[in-house]
Write a protein that holds these residues in place. Sequence first.
Motif, mmCIF file in Angstrom:
data_model
loop_
_atom_site.group_PDB
_atom_site.id
_atom_site.type_symbol
_atom_site.label_atom_id
_atom_site.label_comp_id
_atom_site.label_asym_id
_atom_site.label_seq_id
_atom_site.Cartn_x
_atom_site.Cartn_y
_atom_site.Cartn_z
ATOM 1 N N ASN A 54 36.041 5.522 -9.984
ATOM 2 C CA ASN A 54 36.860 6.320 -11.060
ATOM 3 C C ASN A 54 36.468 7.800 -11.305
ATOM 4 O O ASN A 54 36.960 8.465 -12.261
ATOM 5 C CB ASN A 54 36.982 5.365 -12.125
ATOM 6 N N GLY A 55 35.299 8.121 -10.718
ATOM 7 C CA GLY A 55 34.611 9.529 -11.005
ATOM 8 C C GLY A 55 33.906 9.423 -12.265
ATOM 9 O O GLY A 55 33.378 10.674 -12.809
ATOM 10 N N GLY A 56 33.617 8.551 -12.852
ATOM 11 C CA GLY A 56 32.841 8.263 -14.232
ATOM 12 C C GLY A 56 31.376 8.501 -14.118
ATOM 13 O O GLY A 56 30.663 8.956 -15.177
ATOM 14 N N LEU A 57 30.872 8.201 -12.985
ATOM 15 C CA LEU A 57 29.504 8.176 -12.758
ATOM 16 C C LEU A 57 29.297 9.090 -11.618
ATOM 17 O O LEU A 57 29.767 8.928 -10.596
ATOM 18 C CB LEU A 57 28.964 6.730 -12.503
ATOM 19 N N ARG A 58 28.272 9.881 -11.713
ATOM 20 C CA ARG A 58 27.896 10.880 -10.580
ATOM 21 C C ARG A 58 26.321 10.833 -10.426
ATOM 22 O O ARG A 58 25.515 10.553 -11.596
ATOM 23 C CB ARG A 58 28.340 12.112 -10.707
ATOM 24 N N SER A 59 25.891 11.079 -9.249
ATOM 25 C CA SER A 59 24.206 10.975 -9.033
ATOM 26 C C SER A 59 24.097 12.132 -7.921
ATOM 27 O O SER A 59 24.936 12.357 -7.146
ATOM 28 C CB SER A 59 23.957 9.767 -8.247
ATOM 29 N N TYR A 60 22.920 13.030 -8.088
ATOM 30 C CA TYR A 60 22.704 13.811 -7.339
ATOM 31 C C TYR A 60 21.211 13.954 -6.842
ATOM 32 O O TYR A 60 20.432 13.528 -7.571
ATOM 33 C CB TYR A 60 22.808 15.117 -8.241
ATOM 34 N N ALA A 61 21.105 14.508 -5.855
ATOM 35 C CA ALA A 61 19.530 14.735 -5.382
ATOM 36 C C ALA A 61 18.968 15.894 -6.230
ATOM 37 O O ALA A 61 19.546 16.567 -6.725
ATOM 38 C CB ALA A 61 19.820 15.189 -3.860
ATOM 39 N N ASN A 62 17.719 15.843 -6.282
ATOM 40 C CA ASN A 62 16.948 16.838 -7.024
ATOM 41 C C ASN A 62 17.426 18.280 -6.592
ATOM 42 O O ASN A 62 17.361 18.988 -7.208
ATOM 43 C CB ASN A 62 15.653 16.415 -6.967
#
Length: 124
Positions: A54-62
């Motif tokens: 739902n687009g509510g959580l996001r995660s990124y590489a450093n």
Amino acid sequence: QVQLVESGGGLVQAGGSLRLACVASGGTFTTYGMGWFRQAPGKEREFVAAIARNGGLRSYANSATGRFTISRDNAKNTLSLQMNSLKTEDTAVYYCAGTFGSAPTARSQDYAYWGQGTQVTVSS
């Protein structure tokens, strides 16, 4: 069978921006968490960013934090990656991928579907 098609890659100078897109077809887009990975010549594929169904959580590489933004438009079955302040080390083939998991994941083995990739080249 889900199909993922990336676009938006190209040649850009260091410090510039690109916006990648990934259009999904053949499945229910909201069923899948989505991610972006990249692979540079001679290197293993690596995680860039992921987003929940739902687009509510996001995660990124450093390496992407603060410069890249992942987003999705579920009405258009589209995943995007806005890349700013690009560096030469961002040069790679970028892949979008889909997972049945509910939360963003950085593990490539969690992804069931993959696109063909789009080349991003950043020149100095």
